[in-house]
Design an enzyme around this catalytic site. Structure first.
Site, PDB file in Angstrom:
ATOM      1  N   ARG A 286      44.984  12.228  -8.234  1.00  0.00           N
ATOM      2  CA  ARG A 286      45.631  13.554  -8.290  1.00  0.00           C
ATOM      3  C   ARG A 286      47.156  13.411  -8.436  1.00  0.00           C
ATOM      4  O   ARG A 286      47.919  14.175  -7.835  1.00  0.00           O
ATOM      5  CB  ARG A 286      45.332  14.382  -7.031  1.00  0.00           C
ATOM      6  CG  ARG A 286      43.872  14.757  -6.832  1.00  0.00           C
ATOM      7  CD  ARG A 286      43.416  15.744  -7.901  1.00  0.00           C
ATOM      8  NE  ARG A 286      42.125  16.338  -7.589  1.00  0.00           N
ATOM      9  CZ  ARG A 286      40.947  15.812  -7.914  1.00  0.00           C
ATOM     10  NH1 ARG A 286      40.887  14.678  -8.577  1.00  0.00           N
ATOM     11  NH2 ARG A 286      39.819  16.442  -7.597  1.00  0.00           N
TER      12      ARG A 286
ATOM     13  N   SER B 201      40.004  22.557  -4.776  1.00  0.00           N
ATOM     14  CA  SER B 201      40.416  21.845  -3.557  1.00  0.00           C
ATOM     15  C   SER B 201      41.853  22.200  -3.230  1.00  0.00           C
ATOM     16  O   SER B 201      42.732  22.082  -4.082  1.00  0.00           O
ATOM     17  CB  SER B 201      40.346  20.333  -3.776  1.00  0.00           C
ATOM     18  OG  SER B 201      39.048  19.952  -4.132  1.00  0.00           O
TER      19      SER B 201
ATOM     20  N   GLU C 250      47.229  19.994  -2.305  1.00  0.00           N
ATOM     21  CA  GLU C 250      47.052  19.548  -3.685  1.00  0.00           C
ATOM     22  C   GLU C 250      47.582  20.611  -4.639  1.00  0.00           C
ATOM     23  O   GLU C 250      48.036  20.322  -5.736  1.00  0.00           O
ATOM     24  CB  GLU C 250      45.548  19.309  -3.890  1.00  0.00           C
ATOM     25  CG  GLU C 250      45.179  18.504  -5.092  1.00  0.00           C
ATOM     26  CD  GLU C 250      44.131  19.198  -5.912  1.00  0.00           C
ATOM     27  OE1 GLU C 250      44.511  20.102  -6.679  1.00  0.00           O
ATOM     28  OE2 GLU C 250      42.959  18.828  -5.805  1.00  0.00           O
TER      29      GLU C 250
END
Ligand code: EPU
Length: 337
Positions: A162, A237, A333
């Site tokens: 990520r 997420s 995130e």
């Protein structure tokens, strides 16, 4: 150019904030004009892709630019491989389906990820055992300082979990205009190692899956536990899965014997969804924000009326309680604006 423009349709949380100015661009020249305008008028700029990984916590006092550059092209490189280039404004899942229709392999495990092609390198999107770095060749970017085009190859992007150069040293410096992927035309690498895919394919009665079957399995899995942003606002997420030292993991295992972990060298990746669930958050709602009932890692705009601030504060409460119970600091995130 629009003034005092609601960004509600442009973020998948469905948060209602206004941008002082808003424009949508379909060509590189339009994009350059918009950036020049912002420089001349000393406006800060917010680039909007699919809006699926941002949380807008307040009105934006600058120029929001929606990137809508469209088009897909391809170039054969050998008998088995093709380079496919998609412009940044292409919807990611439609691009995946387009490739599958042509029987090009490599993107199938990344089916149904919300967002646009142009944002996929930002955080090296990944799911079900594949990350875009596995098939990424290059991307063209616009350098915001001199408005020149530049190419970033795989090694320039510093992809991590990520993560990429565009979230680190390149943050705020470039706009991604198109992305090129290397896809297979035959001899596809079917990836079913990720537990849930195998089970799903078995349930579908498939033993020798095609790339299209893998895509269908991934779509079923995602639909079964991830909320559809069209029905309930969310950004997938909300936190990254934390990576902790093996020694810390072993200590935690003494106290919480069921703690899941995926070792990687002397580090262990722990599913944030499990940590959050253990703290009692799964399905819990405070005001208009909630942790999703089927996947605790996803925060949802439960009533459709949540403010960005409310969702942000909710996420802070989750971070605090995970920190208190497990001594692990969760990292968001989603981009907070
Ligand atoms: N788990 C729980 N409770 C929950 C959710 C998860 O206990 O409420 C535990 C279970 O042990 C489960 C494990 O977490 O086995 C892993 O869950 P899952 O397979 O759903 O994956 P994840 O690690 O929670 C990551 C990505 C997802 C991606 C899936 C599948 C991150 C931050 N998220 O989630 O990506 O779809 O793997 O590959 O890495 C996204 O980034 O928006 C996203 C949805």
């Amino acid at each position: 150019m629009q003034e005092n423009f609601s960004l509600q349709p442009f973020n998948t949380f469905g948060v209602d904030v206004n941008a002082k100015y808003f424009t949508e661009v379909e060509t590189i020249d339009q994009l350059k004009d918009a950036i020049r305008y912002s420089k001349e008028h000393h406006l800060s700029v917010l680039f909007l892709g699919g809006g699926s990984n941002i949380l807008l916590t307040r009105d934006f006092d600058g120029l929001a630019i929606k990137l809508s550059l469209k088009g897909i092209s391809e170039e054969d490189i050998n008998e088995n491989e093709v380079l496919v280039t998609a412009k940044s404004g292409e919807n990611w899942h439609e691009f995946v389906l387009h490739s599958l229709e042509k029987n090009y392999g490599g993107l199938e495990n990344l089916s149904l990820i919300p967002g646009n092609v142009g944002t996929s390198p930002m955080q090296n999107i990944g799911a079900y055992g594949t990350e875009i770095k596995d098939i990424f060749v290059s991307c063209t970017v616009l350098d915001l300082e001199n408005l020149e085009l530049k190419t970033f190859n795989l090694k320039d992007c510093h992809f991590g979990y990520r993560d990429s150069v565009f979230k680190q040293e390149g943050k705020g410096k470039y706009v991604i205009l198109d992305v090129t992927f290397r896809l297979t035309k035959k001899n596809h690498h079917i990836k079913t190692e990720y537990g849930a895919i195998k089970t799903e394919l078995e349930n579908m009665g498939i033993t020798d899956p095609t790339i299209q079957d893998v895509s269908k399995a991934v779509i079923h899995i995602r639909q079964s536990k991830l909320p559809d942003p069209k029905e309930i606002g969310n950004a997938g997420s909300f936190f990254k899965n934390p990576t902790i030292p093996l020694t810390q993991f072993e200590d935690l295992k003494q106290k919480f014997e069921n703690i899941p972990g995926y070792p990687n060298g002397d580090m262990v990746k722990v599913p944030a969804g499990w940590l959050i669930e253990q703290c009692g958050w799964k399905g819990k709602q405070i005001g208009n924000a909630a942790s999703h009932k089927l996947q605790a890692l996803v925060i949802v705009n439960a009533t459709g009326k949540a403010t960005g601030k409310e969702i942000f504060d909710f996420s802070t409460e989750i971070i605090d309680s995970v920190k208190e119970k497990f001594g692990i600091e969760l990292e968001r995130e989603v981009n907070i604006i």
